[in-house]
Design a protein around this motif. Sequence first.
Motif, short mmCIF file in Angstrom:
data_model
loop_
_atom_site.label_atom_id
_atom_site.label_comp_id
_atom_site.label_asym_id
_atom_site.label_seq_id
_atom_site.Cartn_x
_atom_site.Cartn_y
_atom_site.Cartn_z
N UNK A 1 0.87 -1.33 -0.45
CA UNK A 1 0.04 -0.13 0.54
C UNK A 1 0.73 1.15 0.56
N UNK A 2 2.07 1.06 0.63
CA UNK A 2 2.87 2.29 0.57
C UNK A 2 3.59 1.96 -0.85
N UNK A 3 3.94 1.16 -1.17
CA UNK A 3 4.34 1.12 -2.58
C UNK A 3 4.04 2.48 -3.41
N UNK A 4 2.87 1.59 -3.71
CA UNK A 4 1.36 2.43 -4.60
C UNK A 4 1.27 3.59 -3.91
N UNK A 5 1.09 4.24 -2.71
CA UNK A 5 0.56 5.74 -2.45
C UNK A 5 2.33 6.81 -3.39
N UNK A 6 3.47 5.53 -2.34
CA UNK A 6 4.73 6.28 -3.32
C UNK A 6 5.16 6.65 -4.74
N UNK A 7 4.34 5.66 -5.56
CA UNK A 7 4.66 5.26 -6.91
C UNK A 7 3.66 6.89 -7.61
N UNK A 8 2.64 7.26 -6.70
CA UNK A 8 1.35 7.67 -7.18
C UNK A 8 1.76 9.64 -6.30
N UNK A 9 3.25 9.79 -5.53
CA UNK A 9 3.59 10.75 -4.85
C UNK A 9 2.88 11.28 -3.96
N UNK A 10 1.63 10.56 -3.57
CA UNK A 10 0.56 11.02 -3.02
C UNK A 10 1.38 10.66 -1.34
N UNK A 11 1.14 11.90 -0.53
CA UNK A 11 1.87 12.11 0.26
C UNK A 11 1.57 11.63 2.07
N UNK A 12 1.89 10.76 2.12
CA UNK A 12 1.53 10.21 3.48
C UNK A 12 2.02 11.25 4.52
N UNK A 13 1.06 12.25 4.91
CA UNK A 13 1.73 12.64 6.09
C UNK A 13 1.82 12.16 7.39
N UNK A 14 0.10 12.05 7.38
CA UNK A 14 -0.56 11.47 8.84
C UNK A 14 -1.49 10.54 8.36
N UNK A 15 -1.83 9.72 9.34
CA UNK A 15 -2.71 8.52 9.32
C UNK A 15 -3.69 8.83 8.53
N UNK A 16 -4.47 9.82 8.62
CA UNK A 16 -6.06 10.49 7.60
C UNK A 16 -5.42 10.01 6.22
N UNK A 17 -4.04 10.32 6.26
CA UNK A 17 -3.73 10.47 4.43
C UNK A 17 -3.88 8.80 4.55
N UNK A 18 -3.15 8.40 4.70
CA UNK A 18 -3.61 6.28 4.98
C UNK A 18 -4.49 5.97 5.20
N UNK A 19 -5.10 6.25 5.99
CA UNK A 19 -6.57 5.17 6.07
C UNK A 19 -7.05 6.48 5.10
N UNK A 20 -7.08 7.32 4.14
CA UNK A 20 -7.98 7.23 2.89
C UNK A 20 -7.36 6.71 1.61
N UNK A 21 -6.23 6.67 1.53
CA UNK A 21 -5.63 5.84 0.67
C UNK A 21 -6.49 4.64 0.83
#
Length: 508
Positions: A159-179
Amino acid sequence: MAEKATEEIAAGYATTGAAIELGTVYLDGKTDPSARVRIPLAMLNRHGLVAGATGTGKTKTLQNLAEQLSSAGVPVVMADIKGDLSGLSRPGTSNDRITARAAEVGDDWAPTAFPVEFLSLGEKGSAVPIRATLTQFGPILLSKVLGLNETQESTLGLIFHWADQRQLPLLDTKDLRSVIQHLTSDEGKADLKGIGGVSSATAGVILRALVNLEAQGGEKFFGEPELDPNDLMKVVDGKGVISLLELSEEQTNPKLFSTFLMWLLAELFEHLPEAGDLDKPKLVFFFDEAHLLFSDASKAFLDRIEQTVKLIRSKGVGVFFCTQLPTDIPNDVLSQLGARVQHALRAFTPDDQKALARTVKTYPTTPHYKLDEALTSLGIGEAIVTVLSERGAPTPVAWARLRAPRSLMAAIGADEIRAAAQGSPLYGKYGETVDRESAYEKLTAKIAEAPPPEAPVERPPEVPRPEKEEAGMVEQIFSNPAVKSFLRSAASAAGREITRGLFGTRRR
Ligand SMILES: Nc1ncnc2c1ncn2[C@@H]1O[C@H](COP(=O)(O)OP(=O)(O)OP(=O)(O)O)[C@@H](O)[C@H]1O
Ligand SMILES: [Mg+2]
């Protein structure tokens, strides 16, 4: 007879360079002020252990070590679990016991204060709150914080990789939750399939763990501004700054705290260049309540701790673990700790006795002490010591009477800590969170529905499921050459190379 033996032991602690003075040799009821027990500064990157039953003097030993390191111009990072190390910032108060001890151990004791920065892990109470973004923290440490099993850990990695790849900054838990919410929603189904090997049931478990973490207040630590490791490496007027991580009263989960400490060590590891052997370390890191780090840790996690401890040495960082029983520390880590300061052990229960016997075995043999008896009859502020000499050989086992700290041997209280923290330049830098556009906002704006134009979504190669669960799936998956090349091409296609280090933290 005893004099000769004392001399013999002390000879093993003679140094030509600078050293930490621990105390003096105690033998047959006597101590000789000239028989010094010390750790050469040049050997501090060979790490150490401070252990002992409750109330035997561990924290005062850490205080002693921190004081002398600071005086030698070496910055120190340590956890202040019970708050009693905050006294480092104040001169100590003299009394008869202190003067007597100073005379006994040949110490020209004088009350001294040391430069201290009070930090907290995201808690905005009294100390300066420091934070990490989730992108920086990475999936491995987060898995430990969330208590995930190996399958869930590997899923979180993807999941992190997916976000990393799309340059989606995961700043806080809210971000990861929405991903995760996106990936498990109807419109995210295709993305989820594209990741490969992620079941929406597992994603759901991770989501629940994340919500639990938030409910416990664990989310406060995640966000911006990110900590700059240089802020832990300051020297003021020739004295190394002691960064104390305060465990606030609301922080009910010490396990979480210890994983955050591991993050700090991982950050320093990623930040620092190779340094080779130095006259003195660049920094010394103290892990108090170290058992919390090791209990329930996966094999992969333990391997990474072992690796970090092994490799950080050549970056000039010393690591000291502090815990009640040396048997709390896995053997592979224990065998890398050059200095041992073992305070009294108890031998009440059969388990105690087993731990005692195992502890005795970890010491070099000594003709001067009966170790099992010595270890159970040590007084407060005394320890059985062996360290590495300048030549890198273990020193003779010494029963040492330890020096008393020169700073205050007590907590200074929340108000004093608040005043000190608010007067620190770090407060201006880290005191307030900033909220910039992150995955949450981007996903909310549905930007993530289409992949970035320059980054065609490529299916990751199939990875055979590892046979042994405990071997660390993430490690196995990420060490697969096909996956590695996929990650590389994916990252460069996205125009930004996110690489992750030993602990999955983002490389700078
Ligand atoms: N080196 C020392 N010099 C003088 N006094 C000491 C020394 N070490 C310990 N003491 C005395 O013993 C007390 C307990 O020591 P300390 O707080 O370091 O124990 P501890 O092992 O950290 O206990 P705990 O496991 O409960 O945290 C101190 O408050 C101090 O009075
Ligand atoms: Mg203590």
